[in-house]
Design a protein around this motif. Structure first.
Motif, short mmCIF file in Angstrom:
data_model
loop_
_atom_site.label_atom_id
_atom_site.label_comp_id
_atom_site.label_asym_id
_atom_site.label_seq_id
_atom_site.Cartn_x
_atom_site.Cartn_y
_atom_site.Cartn_z
N ILE A 14 -12.54 2.94 21.09
CA ILE A 14 -12.86 1.91 22.08
C ILE A 14 -13.07 0.61 21.34
O ILE A 14 -13.83 0.54 20.37
N GLY A 15 -12.37 -0.42 21.80
CA GLY A 15 -12.52 -1.75 21.22
C GLY A 15 -13.44 -2.60 22.09
O GLY A 15 -13.26 -2.66 23.31
N PHE A 40 -12.20 -3.47 25.93
CA PHE A 40 -12.92 -4.13 27.02
C PHE A 40 -13.34 -5.54 26.62
O PHE A 40 -13.75 -5.78 25.48
N ASP A 41 -13.27 -6.45 27.59
CA ASP A 41 -13.73 -7.82 27.38
C ASP A 41 -14.33 -8.33 28.68
O ASP A 41 -13.78 -8.10 29.76
N GLN A 42 -15.46 -9.03 28.58
CA GLN A 42 -16.16 -9.48 29.79
C GLN A 42 -15.46 -10.65 30.48
O GLN A 42 -15.69 -10.90 31.67
N ASN A 43 -14.62 -11.40 29.78
CA ASN A 43 -13.89 -12.49 30.40
C ASN A 43 -12.79 -11.96 31.31
O ASN A 43 -12.29 -10.85 31.11
N ASP A 44 -12.39 -12.77 32.29
CA ASP A 44 -11.40 -12.27 33.25
C ASP A 44 -9.98 -12.32 32.72
O ASP A 44 -9.07 -11.77 33.34
N ILE A 151 -20.77 0.63 37.17
CA ILE A 151 -20.92 1.08 35.79
C ILE A 151 -20.08 2.33 35.56
O ILE A 151 -20.07 3.26 36.37
N THR A 152 -19.36 2.33 34.46
CA THR A 152 -18.60 3.52 34.04
C THR A 152 -18.97 3.85 32.60
O THR A 152 -19.11 2.96 31.76
N ILE A 153 -19.17 5.14 32.35
CA ILE A 153 -19.51 5.62 31.01
C ILE A 153 -18.26 6.21 30.36
O ILE A 153 -17.63 7.11 30.92
N TYR A 154 -17.90 5.70 29.19
CA TYR A 154 -16.78 6.23 28.43
C TYR A 154 -17.30 6.85 27.13
O TYR A 154 -18.38 6.50 26.65
N LYS A 155 -16.52 7.75 26.59
CA LYS A 155 -16.86 8.39 25.32
C LYS A 155 -15.75 8.11 24.31
O LYS A 155 -14.57 8.07 24.66
N ALA A 156 -16.16 7.95 23.05
CA ALA A 156 -15.17 7.67 22.02
C ALA A 156 -15.69 8.13 20.66
O ALA A 156 -16.90 8.14 20.42
N LYS A 157 -14.75 8.50 19.78
CA LYS A 157 -15.11 8.89 18.42
C LYS A 157 -15.28 7.67 17.51
O LYS A 157 -16.03 7.71 16.54
N ASN A 158 -14.56 6.59 17.85
CA ASN A 158 -14.60 5.41 17.00
C ASN A 158 -14.78 4.16 17.85
O ASN A 158 -14.24 4.07 18.96
N ILE A 159 -15.53 3.21 17.31
CA ILE A 159 -15.76 1.93 17.95
C ILE A 159 -15.25 0.83 17.02
O ILE A 159 -15.49 0.86 15.81
N VAL A 160 -14.55 -0.15 17.60
CA VAL A 160 -14.12 -1.32 16.83
C VAL A 160 -14.75 -2.55 17.46
O VAL A 160 -14.43 -2.90 18.61
#
Length: 453
Positions: A14-15, A40-44, A151-160
């Motif tokens: 997940i980036g 994901f990015d908060q800007n539109d 709100i949505t919860i995602y799972k990931a092994k790596n974060i960038v």
């Protein structure tokens, strides 16, 4: 805040943030089917320094420093392919320039972002936590839809982490932020207010300060304001742009810099400002040429450029119901104080990097040095306090560990190739070394000989 939905599948990556670096990573991952990802990015939508997209400004690096080319010239997301789809390839061919308009680079990135369904805009990452369930561990990522609050919860092994930097005004000046006192990052949003001012002062010595000053200088004869430019630097110096100087923006130099003890890295960085903080020689030339033209035939212009000036205090004052600022200044070499008044102040005082709030819960997992900075391994992975199969990678938050190339667009593809190879455990994108002519340290074979002598 609405009830959370949960996504049970565990993604590989997940980036957080979609600037040029994470957008490049998302682009390069389209060729890697075995790695599942979301960004994901908060800007539109994608926007790259929108307040500084003035006409005539260009990137300070060649167009090869697009999102993908330096790692994969055959990618459909290259700048050249963008030009082809825009029917501008021949226009660019006849232009014969390596440094492209900044506004077109932004449009190119928007063009790429619209083609990538795994890039989700209008989505704010609020919180990331680490979980261990039996033999399985993962990051839980809470994402909020900016428009409807779901709100949505995602799972990931790596974060960038690629959230970029924020404008820096300085703690004592933040309360002054207004339409008369603002950071250069929002210059275009205040352009009309600048045109109404009787006096404007630009503070700073980098490329942004120079571009803002030049833009104001071009319109000065039309709007008749006084224009001052102060900096605490030694002068209005050009960025180091010789070919051997540019070799510091290479994987070879990163190898050398990362191998140094942290104290020596910090000392080295203090001496390298002009590798990445100066003004382009072209911009300096444009400013000088315009000043020369305006002052021909013994004409005088209300302009002052002054270096070695430290701004110690700024106060709001009023003159005949007009609001101004009084700057308490100190000339470092003459060792003298003086005051200066200006109706409008533009601070081109750089940017700061902060630990994003969304990883607050992870702070106890992440190793930091004595200055509270991330300990970043050679492959851009953060050193953790725990044993886990999960990893956190950083984009452009490793100046202290990887050197001056950290913010450089030309090394974005290389860093992303390194991250992808690290996550996949194999070489997906070959990375090149020995790409420069100079050596930054004693050759390895020499070190081996010395150790045996």
């Amino acid at each position: 805040m609405k009830e959370a939905n949960s996504n049970s599948s565990i993604l590989d990556l997940i980036g957080v943030g979609i600037g040029p670096f994470n957008l490049g990573l998302a682009s390069m991952l389209t060729k890697v089917e075995q790695i599942t990802s979301l960004f994901f990015d908060q800007n539109d939508r994608f926007e790259w320094h929108p307040g500084l997209l003035m006409n005539g400004t260009t990137l300070q690096v060649p167009f090869f420093a697009d999102l993908v080319t330096m790692a994969d010239p055959t990618s459909p997301y290259s700048y050249l392919n963008y030009l082809k789809t825009q029917n501008r390839l021949y226009h660019f061919y006849f232009l014969e320039q390596f440094h492209i308009p900044r506004v077109e680079y932004n449009h190119y990135c928007q063009w790429v972002s619209k083609q990538l369904p795994h890039c989700r805009f209008g989505q704010r990452v609020n919180q990331i936590t680490w979980h261990q369930e039996g033999s399985q561990d993962y990051f839980s990522v809470q994402v909020e839809d900016v428009k409807n609050g779901s709100i949505t919860i995602y799972k990931a092994k790596n974060i960038v982490i690629g959230v970029g930097s924020t404008p820096q005004l300085g703690p004592s000046f933040q309360s002054l932020d207004s339409d008369q006192f603002f950071h250069s990052a929002s210059f275009l949003y205040h352009r009309n207010r600048c045109r109404e001012a009787k006096s404007i002062t630009v503070i700073g010595s980098g490329q942004s300060a120079a571009e803002v000053f030049y833009s104001l200088l071009q319109e000065q004869d039309q709007y008749n304001y006084r224009l001052d430019w102060f900096t605490r630097s030694e002068g209005f110096f050009p960025m180091e742009y010789s070919k051997l100087g540019l070799e510091h923006f290479s994987a070879d130099y990163i190898d050398y810099f990362h191998s140094l003890p942290q104290e020596k890295r910090d000392n080295r960085l203090q001496k390298q400002d002009l590798l990445y903080k100066g003004i382009s020689a072209g911009t300096i030339s444009d400013i000088y040429n315009l000043l020369y033209e305006r002052t021909s035939c013994n004409n005088e212009v209300p302009v002052c450029l002054l270096s070695q000036v430290e701004i110690q205090q700024i106060k709001k004052i009023s003159h005949d119901e007009e609001k101004h600022f009084r700057l308490s200044c100190f000339h470092q070499e003459e060792n003298k104080n003086f005051t200066h008044e200006s109706e409008l102040i533009i601070c081109a005082t750089g940017y700061k990097r902060e630990i994003p709030k969304c990883i607050t819960e992870l702070k106890t997992l992440i190793r930091t040095d004595e200055k509270k900075r991330f300990v970043v391994q050679r492959d851009y992975r953060l050193a953790l306090q725990i044993e886990t199969e999960c990893s956190i990678f950083v984009q452009n938050n490793e100046l202290h560990s990887h050197g001056v190339g950290s913010p450089d667009l030309g090394l974005g593809s290389y860093r992303n190739a390194t991250i992808i190879n690290s996550i996949s455990g194999k070489t997906i994108y070959p990375v090149s070394h020995k790409t420069v002519f100079q050596q930054f340290g004693i050759p390895l074979e020499t070190k081996v000989k010395e150790s045996h002598s």
